[in-house]
Design a protein around this motif. Structure first.
Motif, PDB file in Angstrom:
ATOM      1  N   PRO B 251       0.808  -1.232   0.000  1.00  0.00           N
ATOM      2  CA  PRO B 251       0.000   0.000   0.000  1.00  0.00           C
ATOM      3  C   PRO B 251       0.843   1.285   0.000  1.00  0.00           C
ATOM      4  O   PRO B 251       0.405   2.295  -0.554  1.00  0.00           O
ATOM      5  N   VAL B 252       2.020   1.240   0.624  1.00  0.00           N
ATOM      6  CA  VAL B 252       2.867   2.441   0.658  1.00  0.00           C
ATOM      7  C   VAL B 252       3.315   2.793  -0.762  1.00  0.00           C
ATOM      8  O   VAL B 252       3.259   3.953  -1.199  1.00  0.00           O
ATOM      9  N   ALA B 253       3.733   1.768  -1.512  1.00  0.00           N
ATOM     10  CA  ALA B 253       4.168   1.986  -2.893  1.00  0.00           C
ATOM     11  C   ALA B 253       2.992   2.431  -3.764  1.00  0.00           C
ATOM     12  O   ALA B 253       3.115   3.344  -4.588  1.00  0.00           O
ATOM     13  N   GLN B 254       1.829   1.798  -3.562  1.00  0.00           N
ATOM     14  CA  GLN B 254       0.641   2.173  -4.361  1.00  0.00           C
ATOM     15  C   GLN B 254       0.273   3.634  -4.141  1.00  0.00           C
ATOM     16  O   GLN B 254      -0.030   4.364  -5.090  1.00  0.00           O
ATOM     17  N   LYS B 255       0.352   4.071  -2.888  1.00  0.00           N
ATOM     18  CA  LYS B 255      -0.004   5.442  -2.547  1.00  0.00           C
ATOM     19  C   LYS B 255       0.952   6.425  -3.222  1.00  0.00           C
ATOM     20  O   LYS B 255       0.537   7.463  -3.761  1.00  0.00           O
ATOM     21  N   SER B 256       2.204   6.075  -3.214  1.00  0.00           N
ATOM     22  CA  SER B 256       3.212   6.942  -3.818  1.00  0.00           C
ATOM     23  C   SER B 256       3.003   7.056  -5.339  1.00  0.00           C
ATOM     24  O   SER B 256       3.064   8.145  -5.908  1.00  0.00           O
ATOM     25  N   ILE B 257       2.714   5.927  -5.978  1.00  0.00           N
ATOM     26  CA  ILE B 257       2.462   5.939  -7.431  1.00  0.00           C
ATOM     27  C   ILE B 257       1.226   6.798  -7.733  1.00  0.00           C
ATOM     28  O   ILE B 257       1.242   7.653  -8.623  1.00  0.00           O
ATOM     29  N   GLU B 258       0.166   6.580  -6.952  1.00  0.00           N
ATOM     30  CA  GLU B 258      -1.070   7.343  -7.176  1.00  0.00           C
ATOM     31  C   GLU B 258      -0.893   8.836  -6.939  1.00  0.00           C
ATOM     32  O   GLU B 258      -1.534   9.655  -7.579  1.00  0.00           O
ATOM     33  N   GLU B 259      -0.005   9.175  -6.025  1.00  0.00           N
ATOM     34  CA  GLU B 259       0.229  10.593  -5.725  1.00  0.00           C
ATOM     35  C   GLU B 259       0.819  11.314  -6.949  1.00  0.00           C
ATOM     36  O   GLU B 259       0.422  12.418  -7.281  1.00  0.00           O
ATOM     37  N   PHE B 260       1.755  10.670  -7.631  1.00  0.00           N
ATOM     38  CA  PHE B 260       2.489  11.366  -8.693  1.00  0.00           C
ATOM     39  C   PHE B 260       1.947  11.116 -10.106  1.00  0.00           C
ATOM     40  O   PHE B 260       2.091  11.958 -10.981  1.00  0.00           O
ATOM     41  N   PHE B 261       1.358   9.958 -10.319  1.00  0.00           N
ATOM     42  CA  PHE B 261       1.008   9.584 -11.690  1.00  0.00           C
ATOM     43  C   PHE B 261      -0.491   9.486 -11.924  1.00  0.00           C
ATOM     44  O   PHE B 261      -1.249   9.161 -11.013  1.00  0.00           O
ATOM     45  N   GLU B 262      -0.875   9.739 -13.177  1.00  0.00           N
ATOM     46  CA  GLU B 262      -2.249   9.460 -13.585  1.00  0.00           C
ATOM     47  C   GLU B 262      -2.213   8.517 -14.784  1.00  0.00           C
ATOM     48  O   GLU B 262      -1.236   8.476 -15.538  1.00  0.00           O
ATOM     49  N   VAL B 263      -3.294   7.778 -14.927  1.00  0.00           N
ATOM     50  CA  VAL B 263      -3.349   6.737 -15.957  1.00  0.00           C
ATOM     51  C   VAL B 263      -3.987   7.306 -17.222  1.00  0.00           C
ATOM     52  O   VAL B 263      -5.025   7.949 -17.160  1.00  0.00           O
ATOM     53  N   ARG B 264      -3.323   7.083 -18.349  1.00  0.00           N
ATOM     54  CA  ARG B 264      -3.891   7.498 -19.644  1.00  0.00           C
ATOM     55  C   ARG B 264      -3.666   6.390 -20.680  1.00  0.00           C
ATOM     56  O   ARG B 264      -2.851   5.493 -20.469  1.00  0.00           O
ATOM     57  N   ASP B 265      -4.356   6.505 -21.804  1.00  0.00           N
ATOM     58  CA  ASP B 265      -4.106   5.576 -22.908  1.00  0.00           C
ATOM     59  C   ASP B 265      -2.666   5.774 -23.363  1.00  0.00           C
ATOM     60  O   ASP B 265      -2.159   6.899 -23.352  1.00  0.00           O
ATOM     61  N   ALA B 266      -2.006   4.702 -23.772  1.00  0.00           N
ATOM     62  CA  ALA B 266      -0.601   4.855 -24.151  1.00  0.00           C
ATOM     63  C   ALA B 266      -0.205   3.851 -25.210  1.00  0.00           C
ATOM     64  O   ALA B 266      -0.735   2.736 -25.284  1.00  0.00           O
ATOM     65  N   LYS B 267       0.766   4.277 -26.012  1.00  0.00           N
ATOM     66  CA  LYS B 267       1.275   3.399 -27.071  1.00  0.00           C
ATOM     67  C   LYS B 267       2.268   2.386 -26.497  1.00  0.00           C
ATOM     68  O   LYS B 267       3.044   2.717 -25.601  1.00  0.00           O
ATOM     69  N   TRP B 268       2.204   1.171 -27.012  1.00  0.00           N
ATOM     70  CA  TRP B 268       3.198   0.141 -26.722  1.00  0.00           C
ATOM     71  C   TRP B 268       3.848  -0.199 -28.069  1.00  0.00           C
ATOM     72  O   TRP B 268       3.137  -0.484 -29.038  1.00  0.00           O
ATOM     73  N   ARG B 269       5.150  -0.158 -28.127  1.00  0.00           N
ATOM     74  CA  ARG B 269       5.848  -0.453 -29.379  1.00  0.00           C
ATOM     75  C   ARG B 269       5.432  -1.823 -29.901  1.00  0.00           C
ATOM     76  O   ARG B 269       5.426  -2.801 -29.151  1.00  0.00           O
ATOM     77  N   ALA B 270       5.099  -1.868 -31.158  1.00  0.00           N
ATOM     78  CA  ALA B 270       4.723  -3.096 -31.870  1.00  0.00           C
ATOM     79  C   ALA B 270       3.381  -3.691 -31.425  1.00  0.00           C
ATOM     80  O   ALA B 270       2.991  -4.753 -31.882  1.00  0.00           O
ATOM     81  N   LEU B 271       2.690  -3.028 -30.516  1.00  0.00           N
ATOM     82  CA  LEU B 271       1.379  -3.529 -30.092  1.00  0.00           C
ATOM     83  C   LEU B 271       0.264  -2.530 -30.384  1.00  0.00           C
ATOM     84  O   LEU B 271      -0.891  -2.899 -30.529  1.00  0.00           O
ATOM     85  N   GLY B 272       0.603  -1.248 -30.413  1.00  0.00           N
ATOM     86  CA  GLY B 272      -0.420  -0.221 -30.639  1.00  0.00           C
ATOM     87  C   GLY B 272      -0.802   0.474 -29.342  1.00  0.00           C
ATOM     88  O   GLY B 272      -0.140   0.314 -28.318  1.00  0.00           O
ATOM     89  N   THR B 273      -1.903   1.239 -29.409  1.00  0.00           N
ATOM     90  CA  THR B 273      -2.337   1.983 -28.223  1.00  0.00           C
ATOM     91  C   THR B 273      -3.198   1.092 -27.339  1.00  0.00           C
ATOM     92  O   THR B 273      -4.147   0.464 -27.804  1.00  0.00           O
ATOM     93  N   ILE B 274      -2.839   1.021 -26.072  1.00  0.00           N
ATOM     94  CA  ILE B 274      -3.587   0.209 -25.118  1.00  0.00           C
ATOM     95  C   ILE B 274      -4.287   1.154 -24.139  1.00  0.00           C
ATOM     96  O   ILE B 274      -3.645   2.000 -23.515  1.00  0.00           O
TER      97      ILE B 274
END
Lengths: 79, 358
Positions: B251-274
């Protein structure tokens, strides 16, 4: 009995030797490196930790490692 | 004891596989699992009707070429030190790799940890930009380091985030038609997100999962548990790696990730946008994002050289030896595609262990 597996499982992580603030000295079977312990706030000297790219991401539960041998044998039953 | 346990395990796998009586296909989505499977010689050991395929378990393989090129373009406009991991350093793009970029005189340094990059910033007045790839296990350290950078008001340390989330990629593969009977779920991603982070995949798509550790015995046991679930018609998620992974994750790591980052659609090389698979710094923390300081535009570039089948390898559709370039023109010394560069890339792992058996 079962010790080899336990030791082997514990060989992946490192043992916390010293803690200084948010950094610990971790012993990987003789090679000692610094690791950040921001994500394992209750870690103590002597604990085993799983370290990924310089950060301890989780403590290794020694008791659970030992228990898992029994659990594994249970899963397998009488094969 | 170990030998006895392994023998018992293999007997169990053969018994369960015979009971199933059809071909089953399991997928792993972690380069370290793939390494264990090859190092332990697990594929040739398995019954003929049990196949293991490797999914997109290599973060640097799927890092978009456009982001690597954008990072280099940014460094051309402002004097800086780029830091990144050793395998990222050699990933090819149509405009060359970071290693080529360094050969042209730019300051690119390989680090083992983002903490090392931070230490470089502490010793230098120059701007240090960490080009930051990785799944959840690597995102947590990034968030942890940013916390310190933010709290201490460090001005010369920024990141370029190409962090990605693993479960949305598995979901994407299922939606795209990759068929597998069970998932060997990555243990160290799970250490961060917990069993709960994967549960919806099983619930939504009826795919059995076993969260697995990284010893050959762990992977064999996970295969056994998956086979048994199939025979028992049980669809659930089990945790073989209980000695590290908790239901709630960290939970400590999850909280830290959530504090700084937001989730968006993103490209993966050779796979396309996920959908919802990329982690970007929140606008509150854009000061830490090099892209908010130096803006560059990069045209769309081809993901792979002609003939390279890395995309199919990443989807778990083929194994490396089915690519005509594999081990002939494409080798770790002269990699054509990203899957041959990284120590987590399926092609590099197959090359290293000579795993030409199926």
């Amino acid at each position: 009995m079962g010790c080899n597996i336990v030791l082997m499982c514990l060989a992946i992580p490192g043992k916390v030797m010293k803690i200084r603030g948010s950094v610990a000295l971790v012993d990987y079977g003789g090679v000692i490196k610094e690791a950040r312990i921001d994500f394992v706030p209750d870690v103590k000297e002597g604990d085993y930790v799983i370290v990924h790219t310089g950060f301890a991401i989780e403590k290794m539960d020694e008791k659970a490692a030992k228990r898992s041998i029994e659990a594994w044998n249970e899963v397998l039953g009488d094969i | 004891m170990v030998q006895e346990f392994v023998n018992k395990l293999i007997r169990g796998i053969f018994m369960e596989a015979e009971k199933i009586g059809r071909e089953v296909k399991f997928m792993d989505v972690c380069g370290t699992h793939e390494d264990t499977i090859n190092r332990g010689g697990i594929r040739p050991l398995l019954p003929k009707n049990v196949k293991i395929f490797a999914g997109p378990g290599c973060p640097v393989c799927i890092t978009p070429v456009e982001d690597i090129v954008a990072m280099m373009e940014i460094a051309k406009r402002r004097d800086m030190i780029i830091t990144t991991f050793g395998d990222m350093y050699r990933i090819p793009t149509p405009m060359g790799s970071f290693a080529d970029f360094r050969a042209r005189g730019y300051d690119v340094r390989v680090v083992y940890s983002i903490y090392d990059a931070y230490k470089i910033a502490m010793k230098n007045k120059k701007m240090v930009v960490h080009f930051s790839p990785g799944f959840e296990t690597t995102t947590a350290p990034t968030a942890g380091m940013l916390e310190e950078v933010w709290n201490k008001g460090v001005e010369n340390f920024k990141i370029y985030s190409v962090h990605r989330l693993t479960p949305p990629a598995v979901e994407f593969l299922i939606q795209q038609g990759s068929i597998f009977d069970g998932l060997i779920t990555p243990g160290h991603v799970s250490a961060i997100i917990g069993v709960k982070g994967w549960k919806y995949i099983t619930e939504k798509y009826s795919v059995p999962q076993v969260i697995s550790g990284f010893e050959p015995e762990d992977v064999l046991l996970s295969i056994y548990m998956l086979l048994k679930m199939l025979n028992d018609e049980e669809i659930s998620i089990k945790n073989e790696y209980e000695r590290v992974v908790k239901y709630e994750g960290n939970p400590v790591a999850q909280k830290s990730i959530e504090e700084f980052f937001e989730v968006r659609d993103a490209k993966w090389r050779a796979l396309g946008t996920i959908p919802k698979s990329g982690l970007y710094l929140k606008s509150k923390y854009e000061y830490l994002d090099i892209r908010s300081h130096v803006d560059v535009e990069v045209p769309h570039l081809p993901d792979l050289e002609r003939g390279c089948r890395c995309g199919e390898v990443l989807r778990g559709l083929i194994l490396p030896q089915e690519c005509p370039l594999f081990a002939k023109v494409c080798t770790p010394q002269n990699p054509i595609g990203p899957c041959m560069v990284s120590y987590e890339g399926t092609c590099q792992i197959f090359y290293k262990y000579g795993s030409l058996l199926g």
